[in-house]
Design a protein around this motif. Structure first.
Motif, PDB file in Angstrom:
ATOM      1  N   TYR A   1       0.828  -1.273   0.105  1.00  0.00           N
ATOM      2  CA  TYR A   1      -0.082   0.218  -0.144  1.00  0.00           C
ATOM      3  C   TYR A   1       0.738   1.167   0.200  1.00  0.00           C
ATOM      4  O   TYR A   1       2.044   0.929   0.389  1.00  0.00           O
ATOM      5  CB  TYR A   1      -0.886  -0.051   1.074  1.00  0.00           C
ATOM      6  CG  TYR A   1      -0.037   0.191   2.595  1.00  0.00           C
ATOM      7  CD1 TYR A   1       0.083   1.435   3.148  1.00  0.00           C
ATOM      8  CD2 TYR A   1      -0.062  -1.235   3.411  1.00  0.00           C
ATOM      9  CE1 TYR A   1       0.778   1.436   4.304  1.00  0.00           C
ATOM     10  CE2 TYR A   1       0.629  -0.938   4.567  1.00  0.00           C
ATOM     11  CZ  TYR A   1       1.016   0.164   5.081  1.00  0.00           C
ATOM     12  OH  TYR A   1       1.728   0.279   6.256  1.00  0.00           O
TER      13      TYR A   1
ATOM     14  N   GLU B   1       1.066   5.966  -0.048  1.00  0.00           N
ATOM     15  CA  GLU B   1       0.305   7.111   0.102  1.00  0.00           C
ATOM     16  C   GLU B   1       1.082   8.264  -0.195  1.00  0.00           C
ATOM     17  O   GLU B   1       2.326   8.466   0.410  1.00  0.00           O
ATOM     18  CB  GLU B   1      -0.340   7.122   1.370  1.00  0.00           C
ATOM     19  CG  GLU B   1      -1.145   8.437   1.883  1.00  0.00           C
ATOM     20  CD  GLU B   1      -1.526   8.707   3.202  1.00  0.00           C
ATOM     21  OE1 GLU B   1      -1.915   9.896   3.626  1.00  0.00           O
ATOM     22  OE2 GLU B   1      -1.117   7.878   3.901  1.00  0.00           O
TER      23      GLU B   1
ATOM     24  N   GLU C   1      -5.330   0.240   2.963  1.00  0.00           N
ATOM     25  CA  GLU C   1      -6.024   1.212   2.576  1.00  0.00           C
ATOM     26  C   GLU C   1      -6.185   2.441   3.860  1.00  0.00           C
ATOM     27  O   GLU C   1      -6.744   1.601   4.773  1.00  0.00           O
ATOM     28  CB  GLU C   1      -7.207   0.967   1.703  1.00  0.00           C
ATOM     29  CG  GLU C   1      -6.952   0.461   0.467  1.00  0.00           C
ATOM     30  CD  GLU C   1      -8.117   0.182  -0.340  1.00  0.00           C
ATOM     31  OE1 GLU C   1      -9.505   0.369   0.429  1.00  0.00           O
ATOM     32  OE2 GLU C   1      -8.322  -0.465  -1.431  1.00  0.00           O
TER      33      GLU C   1
ATOM     34  N   ARG D   1      -5.755   2.341   8.974  1.00  0.00           N
ATOM     35  CA  ARG D   1      -5.881   1.850   7.757  1.00  0.00           C
ATOM     36  C   ARG D   1      -6.721   0.523   8.077  1.00  0.00           C
ATOM     37  O   ARG D   1      -6.824  -0.046   9.133  1.00  0.00           O
ATOM     38  CB  ARG D   1      -4.321   1.425   7.281  1.00  0.00           C
ATOM     39  CG  ARG D   1      -3.611   2.513   7.055  1.00  0.00           C
ATOM     40  CD  ARG D   1      -2.185   2.119   6.516  1.00  0.00           C
ATOM     41  NE  ARG D   1      -1.250   3.447   6.285  1.00  0.00           N
ATOM     42  CZ  ARG D   1      -1.452   3.957   5.078  1.00  0.00           C
ATOM     43  NH1 ARG D   1      -2.274   3.636   3.968  1.00  0.00           N
ATOM     44  NH2 ARG D   1      -0.585   4.864   4.882  1.00  0.00           N
TER      45      ARG D   1
ATOM     46  N   THR E   1      -6.367  -4.669   3.706  1.00  0.00           N
ATOM     47  CA  THR E   1      -5.715  -4.038   2.439  1.00  0.00           C
ATOM     48  C   THR E   1      -4.480  -2.874   2.834  1.00  0.00           C
ATOM     49  O   THR E   1      -3.859  -2.735   1.667  1.00  0.00           O
ATOM     50  CB  THR E   1      -7.022  -3.253   1.898  1.00  0.00           C
ATOM     51  OG1 THR E   1      -7.333  -2.219   2.484  1.00  0.00           O
ATOM     52  CG2 THR E   1      -8.184  -4.425   1.526  1.00  0.00           C
TER      53      THR E   1
END
Length: 202
Positions: free
Chosen positions: A158, A160, A200, A194, A198
């Motif tokens: 993941y 960001e 996310e 998060r 996942t």
């Protein structure tokens, strides 16, 4: 040494569980050492306590007295420990960039399962309650990380696009959430939540 002393000893080196491996002499004997403990985890029934130190030693202790029952030397700086739900396996993550994930018999002896992972810019590591998933956060051009299945080795990355450095991570008891403390550029901190499956951001 009692449990209270062990817990207090682990607090004199804050953030070391999220940091880098200190220099260690190759000739130094790695045995359980209360003044270098950086991670602690109770077994599901609370009867035993696992401690990991910065010299790469994991000790399984009596959960009431703190007495060492057995100990193993996984790899290097211990980053995370967790018991399987039945208490019959102990999962450890150790190392610095070159991480080693291992499963042990808490009674001692050779590891049952080992896998090696290389992450050039890892900054923080943790395990979920059951030791089935390891979360590894990266610090470089962006805040991101990977969720690793500790049995199969499968990875779910993941990312960001936020500049900063993850300091520490923690799963919720059911593993549904992953909390992440991040030091952002501009000298300010932030806690992210998060999805624990996942990665996310919520």
């Amino acid at each position: 040494m009692n449990i209270r002393s062990i817990l207090l000893a682990s607090l004199v080196i804050p953030f070391v569980g999220c940091g880098k491996d200190p220099v260690r002499s190759d000739g130094e004997e790695a045995q359980p050492n209360e003044d270098r403990i950086c991670v602690l985890r109770f077994s599901p029934d609370g009867r035993t306590l696992a401690s990991g130190d910065t010299r790469g030693t994991v000790a399984v202790r009596d959960g009431t007295t703190g007495r060492v029952i057995s100990w193993v030397r996984p790899h290097r700086h211990v980053r995370a420990v967790a018991f399987a739900p039945d208490g019959k396996q102990l999962v450890t993550v150790s190392g610095d960039q070159d991480l080693r994930i291992e499963r042990w018999n808490p009674a001692g002896g050779a590891s049952r399962h080992t896998m090696d992972k290389h992450y050039a810019h890892e900054s923080a590591v943790t395990l979920n309650r059951e030791g089935t998933v390891a979360a590894v956060a990266f610090s470089y051009d962006e805040v991101g990380g990977v969720l690793v299945d500790t049995t199969s080795g499968d990875e779910r990355p993941y990312a960001e696009a936020v500049k900063g450095q993850p300091l520490c991570l923690a799963f919720s008891p059911d593993g549904a959430l992953l909390a992440e403390s991040v030091w952002l550029k501009g000298n300010r901190g932030q806690i992210n939540l998060r999805n624990g499956t996942t990665g996310e951001k919520i």
